[in-house]
Write a protein that holds these residues in place. Structure first.
Motif, PDB file in Angstrom:
ATOM      1  N   MET A   1       0.830  -1.206   0.000  1.00 34.30           N
ATOM      2  CA  MET A   1       0.000   0.000   0.000  1.00 34.30           C
ATOM      3  C   MET A   1       0.864   1.256   0.000  1.00 34.30           C
ATOM      4  SD  MET A   1      -3.083   0.974  -0.179  1.00 34.30           S
ATOM      5  CE  MET A   1      -3.883   2.576  -0.149  1.00 34.30           C
ATOM      6  N   GLY A   2       1.986   1.200   0.724  1.00 31.12           N
ATOM      7  CA  GLY A   2       2.892   2.352   0.718  1.00 31.12           C
ATOM      8  C   GLY A   2       3.468   2.610  -0.656  1.00 31.12           C
ATOM      9  N   ILE A   3       3.882   1.537  -1.353  1.00 35.90           N
ATOM     10  CA  ILE A   3       4.419   1.697  -2.710  1.00 35.90           C
ATOM     11  C   ILE A   3       3.353   2.249  -3.650  1.00 35.90           C
ATOM     12  CG2 ILE A   3       5.373   0.450  -4.685  1.00 35.90           C
ATOM     13  CD1 ILE A   3       6.653  -1.492  -2.725  1.00 35.90           C
ATOM     14  N   PHE A   4       2.149   1.725  -3.532  1.00 35.63           N
ATOM     15  CA  PHE A   4       1.070   2.201  -4.408  1.00 35.63           C
ATOM     16  C   PHE A   4       0.798   3.687  -4.184  1.00 35.63           C
ATOM     17  CE2 PHE A   4      -3.472   3.176  -4.788  1.00 35.63           C
ATOM     18  CZ  PHE A   4      -3.683   2.916  -6.133  1.00 35.63           C
ATOM     19  N   LEU A   5       0.719   4.111  -2.931  1.00 41.05           N
ATOM     20  CA  LEU A   5       0.431   5.520  -2.647  1.00 41.05           C
ATOM     21  C   LEU A   5       1.579   6.427  -3.059  1.00 41.05           C
ATOM     22  CD1 LEU A   5      -1.387   5.402   0.818  1.00 41.05           C
ATOM     23  CD2 LEU A   5      -2.367   5.842  -1.432  1.00 41.05           C
ATOM     24  N   VAL A   6       2.821   5.972  -2.885  1.00 43.57           N
ATOM     25  CA  VAL A   6       3.970   6.790  -3.286  1.00 43.57           C
ATOM     26  C   VAL A   6       3.943   7.050  -4.783  1.00 43.57           C
ATOM     27  CG1 VAL A   6       6.476   6.763  -3.553  1.00 43.57           C
ATOM     28  CG2 VAL A   6       5.458   6.198  -1.345  1.00 43.57           C
ATOM     29  N   ARG A   7       3.724   6.011  -5.560  1.00 40.00           N
ATOM     30  CA  ARG A   7       3.705   6.188  -7.014  1.00 40.00           C
ATOM     31  C   ARG A   7       2.488   7.004  -7.464  1.00 40.00           C
ATOM     32  NH1 ARG A   7       5.754   0.316  -9.463  1.00 40.00           N
ATOM     33  NH2 ARG A   7       7.816   0.358  -8.450  1.00 40.00           N
ATOM     34  N   THR A   8       1.388   6.815  -6.782  1.00 42.72           N
ATOM     35  CA  THR A   8       0.191   7.573  -7.161  1.00 42.72           C
ATOM     36  C   THR A   8       0.340   9.044  -6.809  1.00 42.72           C
ATOM     37  OG1 THR A   8      -1.194   5.615  -6.824  1.00 42.72           O
ATOM     38  CG2 THR A   8      -2.293   7.751  -6.869  1.00 42.72           C
ATOM     39  N   MET A   9       0.842   9.334  -5.607  1.00 42.10           N
ATOM     40  CA  MET A   9       1.000  10.731  -5.192  1.00 42.10           C
ATOM     41  C   MET A   9       2.094  11.430  -5.991  1.00 42.10           C
ATOM     42  SD  MET A   9      -1.328  11.382  -2.972  1.00 42.10           S
ATOM     43  CE  MET A   9      -2.401  10.288  -3.915  1.00 42.10           C
ATOM     44  N   LYS A  10       3.120  10.702  -6.384  1.00 41.24           N
ATOM     45  CA  LYS A  10       4.144  11.301  -7.250  1.00 41.24           C
ATOM     46  C   LYS A  10       3.521  11.736  -8.569  1.00 41.24           C
ATOM     47  CE  LYS A  10       8.209   9.584  -7.712  1.00 41.24           C
ATOM     48  NZ  LYS A  10       9.331   8.637  -7.965  1.00 41.24           N
ATOM     49  N   ARG A  11       2.643  10.912  -9.105  1.00 41.42           N
ATOM     50  CA  ARG A  11       1.958  11.291 -10.338  1.00 41.42           C
ATOM     51  C   ARG A  11       1.090  12.526 -10.126  1.00 41.42           C
ATOM     52  NH1 ARG A  11      -2.737   7.677 -11.226  1.00 41.42           N
ATOM     53  NH2 ARG A  11      -3.649   9.296  -9.936  1.00 41.42           N
ATOM     54  N   VAL A  12       0.361  12.569  -9.018  1.00 42.62           N
ATOM     55  CA  VAL A  12      -0.522  13.708  -8.750  1.00 42.62           C
ATOM     56  C   VAL A  12       0.284  14.981  -8.581  1.00 42.62           C
ATOM     57  CG1 VAL A  12      -2.149  14.683  -7.089  1.00 42.62           C
ATOM     58  CG2 VAL A  12      -2.335  12.277  -7.747  1.00 42.62           C
ATOM     59  N   ILE A  13       1.392  14.903  -7.861  1.00 42.79           N
ATOM     60  CA  ILE A  13       2.180  16.102  -7.571  1.00 42.79           C
ATOM     61  C   ILE A  13       2.944  16.571  -8.801  1.00 42.79           C
ATOM     62  CG2 ILE A  13       4.082  17.008  -6.187  1.00 42.79           C
ATOM     63  CD1 ILE A  13       3.234  15.014  -4.006  1.00 42.79           C
ATOM     64  N   PHE A  14       3.631  15.669  -9.461  1.00 40.39           N
ATOM     65  CA  PHE A  14       4.519  16.066 -10.545  1.00 40.39           C
ATOM     66  C   PHE A  14       3.772  16.510 -11.794  1.00 40.39           C
ATOM     67  CE2 PHE A  14       8.001  13.099  -8.739  1.00 40.39           C
ATOM     68  CZ  PHE A  14       8.213  14.009  -7.720  1.00 40.39           C
ATOM     69  N   THR A  15       2.531  16.114 -11.949  1.00 44.59           N
ATOM     70  CA  THR A  15       1.762  16.557 -13.111  1.00 44.59           C
ATOM     71  C   THR A  15       1.051  17.876 -12.856  1.00 44.59           C
ATOM     72  OG1 THR A  15      -0.132  15.223 -12.357  1.00 44.59           O
ATOM     73  CG2 THR A  15       1.379  14.232 -13.955  1.00 44.59           C
ATOM     74  N   GLU A  16       1.065  18.380 -11.619  1.00 46.44           N
ATOM     75  CA  GLU A  16       0.354  19.616 -11.296  1.00 46.44           C
ATOM     76  C   GLU A  16       1.275  20.703 -10.779  1.00 46.44           C
ATOM     77  OE1 GLU A  16      -2.778  18.777  -8.621  1.00 46.44           O
ATOM     78  OE2 GLU A  16      -3.848  17.447  -9.989  1.00 46.44           O
TER      79      GLU A  16
END
Length: 281
Positions: free
Chosen positions: A232-247
Motif C-alpha cells: 500500500m505504501g508503494i502504491f500511494l507513493v507512485r500515485t502521489m508522485k503522479r498527482v504532484i509532478f503533473t500539477e
C-alpha cells in the motif's frame, strides 16, 4: 315695488357671487396634479431600469453559478464517474493495489477533450483512474471478515462489530486527512475530494487479504500484514508522485523534501494497518 325689485336684484347678485355656475352646468374639474404616468419619460426610464436590472441580475446569477460550479468541480467530481467500472478493471486494479511492483505500465492517467477542456477517462478505460467501487466493497468485506474473526475468537457481539465499523471509518478518515495535508505541504494542486477518498479506501483491499490469511493460518497474519502495508505504501507513493509532478512547475519537481514526505507517507501505512487489523484486541 321699486324697493322689492331692488331687493330681488341684490339677492340674485349675492347668489351669483356664491355660486358662479348656474344650476345644470357641469363644473370643470380642478387642475389635476401631474402623476408619474403622465410623464412621457416615465415609461422609457422605467423600461431602461428594468432592462438594466435584468441584465445585471442575469450577469450576477450567471457569474455566481459559474463560480459555484467551478468550485464544486474543483473539490468534488461527478460520483457516477467513480462507479463506471467493469470486471476487467476490478481485476487489474486489484493487481496494481496488492502487487504494485509488478505493474510495468505507466502511472499517468489518460485524458481526453470534453466540452473544450481536458477530462480524464473513467476507470473502465483507465487502470490508473480512481474509483469508489473497490474501496466500498473492500470496506464491507473488511467488516464481514472482522465478524468472522470475532466469531472464531468467541468475542462476537453487536458492540464489537460496531467498534470495528467505527474504527474502519476513523482509519479511512485519517488516511484522507493525511493525504490531503501531505499534498498541501508539498504544494500540490487541488485534488478532488473523491479522488482522495478512493486512494485512501484502497487500504481495505490489502487489509481484507491479510485478515483472510489470518483466518486460514494465524501466524500468516504477521507476514501478510507487513507485506500489505508495504504494498500500500508503494502504491500511494507512485500515485502521489503522479498527482504532484503533473500539477507542479518543473522547477519544483524532484526536491529532497518531497521524497522525504513520500517516504513518511509509506511508513505511516504500517501502524495504520496494524491498528485497523487488531480485531478483538
Amino acid at each position: 315695488q321699486l324697493i322689492f325689485y331692488g331687493h330681488r336684484a341684490y339677492v340674485t347678485m349675492y347668489d351669483n357671487y356664491r355660486n358662479p355656475h348656474p344650476p345644470g352646468m357641469q363644473m370643470p374639474p380642478p387642475n389635476p396634479q401631474p402623476g408619474p404616468y403622465d410623464n412621457p419619460l416615465y415609461g422609457a426610464s422605467s423600461g431602461l431600469i428594468k432592462t438594466g436590472l435584468g441584465v445585471y441580475g442575469e450577469k450576477f446569477l450567471g457569474s455566481s453559478s459559474e463560480f459555484m460550479q467551478s468550485n464544486i468541480s474543483r473539490y468534488f467530481s461527478n460520483p457516477q464517474y467513480y462507479f463506471h467500472v467493469n470486471d476487467q478493471y476490478v481485476r487489474n486494479k486489484l493487481k496494481v493495489i496488492l502487487f504494485p511492483f509488478l505493474h510495468r505500465g505507466h502511472w499517468t492517467r489518460i485524458s481526453e477533450p470534453v466540452g473544450g477542456r481536458l477530462s480524464y477517462k473513467p476507470p473502465m478505460y483507465d487502470i490508473n483512474a480512481p474509483d469508489l467501487y473497490i474501496p466500498f466493497m473492500a470496506f464491507g468485506t473488511f467488516i464481514i471478515l472482522a465478524g468472522f474473526t470475532l466469531g472464531f475468537m468467541g468475542k462476537f457481539t453487536p458492540e464489537a462489530i460496531n467498534l470495528q465499523f467505527t474504527r474502519g471509518l476513523i482509519g479511512w478518515g485519517l488516511q484522507i486527512v493525511f493525504l490531503k495535508g501531505l499534498l498541501y505541504s508539498m504544494g500540490g494542486g487541488e485534488v478532488p475530494l473523491l479522488d482522495l477518498v478512493a486512494y485512501s479506501g484502497y487500504l481495505f483491499a490489502g487489509l481484507s487479504l491479510a485478515i483472510v490469511a489470518r483466518l486460514l493460518w494465524a501466524y500468516s497474519y504477521y507476514v501478510m500484514m507487513p507485506w500489505m502495508s508495504l504494498c500500500m505504501g508503494i502504491f500511494l507513493v507512485r500515485t502521489m508522485k503522479r498527482v504532484i509532478f503533473t500539477e507542479m512547475r518543473g522547477s519544483e519537481r524532484h526536491s529532497t523534501r518531497q521524497h522525504y514526505f513520500l517516504l513518511f507517507m509509506a511508513i505511516v501505512q504500517f501502524p495504520l494497518f496494524f491498528w485497523l487489523g487488531s480485531i478483538g484486541a
